[in-house]
Scaffold this active site. Structure first.
Site, PDB file in Angstrom:
ATOM      1  N   LYS A  79     -10.069  -1.924  -0.338  1.00 26.40           N
ATOM      2  CA  LYS A  79      -9.809  -2.894  -1.401  1.00 26.40           C
ATOM      3  C   LYS A  79     -10.919  -2.960  -2.452  1.00 26.40           C
ATOM      4  O   LYS A  79     -10.666  -3.268  -3.603  1.00 26.40           O
ATOM      5  CB  LYS A  79      -9.577  -4.278  -0.797  1.00 26.40           C
ATOM      6  CG  LYS A  79      -8.217  -4.386  -0.118  1.00 26.40           C
ATOM      7  CD  LYS A  79      -7.851  -5.823   0.166  1.00 26.40           C
ATOM      8  CE  LYS A  79      -6.420  -5.951   0.636  1.00 26.40           C
ATOM      9  NZ  LYS A  79      -6.238  -5.491   2.026  1.00 26.40           N
ATOM     10  N   GLU A 124      -5.777 -14.290  -5.942  1.00 26.35           N
ATOM     11  CA  GLU A 124      -5.139 -14.998  -4.847  1.00 26.35           C
ATOM     12  C   GLU A 124      -5.322 -14.144  -3.608  1.00 26.35           C
ATOM     13  O   GLU A 124      -5.522 -12.940  -3.689  1.00 26.35           O
ATOM     14  CB  GLU A 124      -3.658 -15.236  -5.129  1.00 26.35           C
ATOM     15  CG  GLU A 124      -2.693 -14.184  -4.611  1.00 26.35           C
ATOM     16  CD  GLU A 124      -2.828 -12.835  -5.299  1.00 26.35           C
ATOM     17  OE1 GLU A 124      -3.117 -12.810  -6.510  1.00 26.35           O
ATOM     18  OE2 GLU A 124      -2.653 -11.820  -4.611  1.00 26.35           O
ATOM     19  N   SER A 139      -7.550   2.883   6.499  1.00 27.50           N
ATOM     20  CA  SER A 139      -7.784   1.978   5.365  1.00 27.50           C
ATOM     21  C   SER A 139      -8.890   0.958   5.598  1.00 27.50           C
ATOM     22  O   SER A 139      -9.510   0.497   4.647  1.00 27.50           O
ATOM     23  CB  SER A 139      -6.482   1.257   5.000  1.00 27.50           C
ATOM     24  OG  SER A 139      -5.950   0.578   6.120  1.00 27.50           O
TER      25      SER A 139
HETATM   26  C1  LIG Z   1      -5.037  -5.232   2.657  1.00 30.32           C
HETATM   27  C2  LIG Z   1      -5.089  -4.105   3.590  1.00 30.32           C
HETATM   28  C3  LIG Z   1      -4.008  -3.199   3.723  1.00 30.32           C
HETATM   29  C4  LIG Z   1      -2.709  -3.368   3.013  1.00 30.32           C
HETATM   30  O1  LIG Z   1      -2.768  -3.297   1.626  1.00 30.32           O
HETATM   31  P1  LIG Z   1      -2.197  -2.057   0.803  1.00 30.32           P
HETATM   32  O2  LIG Z   1      -2.181  -2.549  -0.587  1.00 30.32           O
HETATM   33  O3  LIG Z   1      -0.826  -1.748   1.342  1.00 30.32           O
HETATM   34  O4  LIG Z   1      -3.121  -0.922   1.022  1.00 30.32           O
HETATM   35  C5  LIG Z   1      -4.166  -2.110   4.568  1.00 30.32           C
HETATM   36  N1  LIG Z   1      -5.284  -1.928   5.289  1.00 30.32           N
HETATM   37  C6  LIG Z   1      -6.337  -2.781   5.200  1.00 30.32           C
HETATM   38  C7  LIG Z   1      -7.546  -2.516   6.031  1.00 30.32           C
HETATM   39  C8  LIG Z   1      -6.279  -3.898   4.360  1.00 30.32           C
HETATM   40  O5  LIG Z   1      -7.317  -4.738   4.298  1.00 30.32           O
END
Ligand SMILES: *Cc1c(COP(=O)(O)O)cnc(C)c1O
Length: 420
Positions: free
Chosen positions: A111, A133, A399
């Site tokens: 993010k 938000e 992610s």
């Molecule tokens: C917020 C988040 C997601 C989901 O958000 P996307 O916009 O679909 O990428 C996925 N993995 C993690 C670790 C997150 O914090």
């Protein structure tokens, strides 16, 4: 929501031409991915959104902007994030698996790539105040982080219920200097926080930038966020070339909430039709259970948060509550780029249940010594369902890291059955 402002026939024809020019899977100048996207916003929001539409591309393509963005990604975020050959996981699935380590970024997920990009853009536009938000609090923390970095005041709207559920992230945001304002209306969750943020933006159109955290919202947000996250696949290509001699993998897997890490992981492979793109949504307790977040399996076209996309809705069009063990995937829609990648068949959309994600999280931890975020574990959970050749090169976008999910993992550890 109000009227869409580009629907006369001439604009539609132009849109079709733009679409062909833009390449099949990229946004048109008017913000469409096939029939999805656009900017369906109340009239009072028009000046704010128009200002972004008019300026974002020139800013993103400016060399000084790029230099500043990349220098912060390197020295502050810690990029490039490693591409790690997961040897024991590869052996288990009889193929070559690489993990794109977004979990090693500052603040623990992908993010931050987007919030860095957007705050630099806000500064270029002369903005002096940031709003956002947040549901689970991860995007709020990433926003509060870059506001501290830039010395800009930050207001994060969060549903009162979410503030109770995600107290550690509320504390982080406050420590970073952000003001966390509770949304007290409706279900007191993400949707209500979004309404409050929009109200704030309407009242402060001149000095305030609204940082949206995924590839959702009115044009240009889906494209802007995709392009900030596209650093993920840009690096993958270079790293694959170095490690395998070929910049193209056979498969890319990523989880999808709104879809920003997946959009970033897919972006530089969209036109390489040989690369299989696989998105994994949260099935929750199962797609037929009524407790799910698997939009492509259960959703229909509709309009939410400023764009036309696929949404989970009741037969009369009310948006349904999403449900997943992982707060970051708990969203009743997907970004318009994903609606188009799904409908066109360019990417395949699978889903993983809460239990499958938990199993996959423990499996990665025991095989590789990496505790993943529960969101990322949804992507890992599908390795068992895809048949790979030994020579395939499979990249999974990891992610985020699992520290924030320890409470859930501890609960699982304390059940009788050994999960691994
Ligand atoms: C917020 C988040 C997601 C989901 O958000 P996307 O916009 O679909 O990428 C996925 N993995 C993690 C670790 C997150 O914090």
């Amino acid at each position: 929501m109000g009227l869409e402002y580009q629907l006369n026939p001439a604009a539609q024809r132009k849109q079709t031409v733009d679409f062909l020019k833009a390449g099949k899977y990229r946004v048109t100048p008017r913000g469409y991915y096939g029939p999805f996207g656009g900017a369906y916003i109340p009239e009072m929001l028009y000046p704010n959104v128009k200002e972004l539409q008019d300026h974002y591309e020139a800013i993103l393509e400016d060399a000084d902007f790029g230099a500043e963005f990349h220098s912060l990604l390197r020295d502050y975020v810690g990029r490039p994030s490693p591409l790690y050959h997961a040897r024991r996981l590869s052996e288990k699935y009889g193929t070559q698996i690489y993990l794109k380590r977004e979990d090693l970024n500052h603040t623990g997920a992908h993010k931050i790539n987007n919030t860095i990009g957007q705050i630099l853009l806000a500064r270029r536009l002369g903005k002096t105040r940031i709003i956002a938000e947040t549901g689970a609090g991860q995007h709020g923390v990433a926003t509060a982080t870059v506001c501290a970095l830039m010395g800009m005041p930050c207001v994060v709207y969060m549903g009162e219920i979410d503030m109770q559920r995600q107290a550690p992230n509320v504390a982080r945001m406050r420590m970073l200097g952000a003001e966390v304002r509770p949304a007290l209306s409706g279900s007191r969750t993400l949707k209500d926080a979004t309404n409050e943020a929009i109200r704030d933006w309407i009242n402060n159109p001149v000095d305030t930038h609204y940082i949206i955290g995924s590839v959702v919202g009115p044009h240009p947000y889906p494209d802007m966020v995709t392009r900030f996250q596209a650093i993920i696949s840009e690096e993958m290509r270079l790293q694959l070339k170095e490690k395998t001699g070929n910049e193209l993998p056979t498969h890319v897997l990523a989880c999808v909430g709104g879809g920003s890490n997946a959009a970033g992981a897919f972006y530089h492979f969209l036109d390489e039709e040989a690369v299989k793109l696989i998105a994994v949504e949260a099935a929750g307790e199962g797609i037929a259970s009524g407790h799910t977040a698997a939009t492509t399996a259960t959703g229909k076209p509709g309009i939410l948060h400023g764009s036309r996309t696929l949404l989970m809705q009741t037969p009369d069009g009310q948006i349904m509550e999403a449900d997943s063990i992982s707060a970051g995937l708990d969203y009743p829609g997907i970004g318009p780029i994903h609606a188009q990648l799904f409908t066109s068949g360019r990417a395949q959309y699978l889903n993983a249940t809460d239990d499958e994600a938990l199993q996959a999280a423990f499996e990665l931890t025991r095989l590789e010594g990496i505790i993943p975020a529960l969101e990322s574990a949804h992507a890992l959970a599908k390795l068992k369902d895809i048949s790979f050749k030994p020579t395939d090169v499979v990249v999974v976008c990891l992610s985020g890291r699992g520290d924030k999910d320890m409470e859930t993992y501890i609960r699982q550890l304390n059940t009788d059955i050994d999960p691994a």
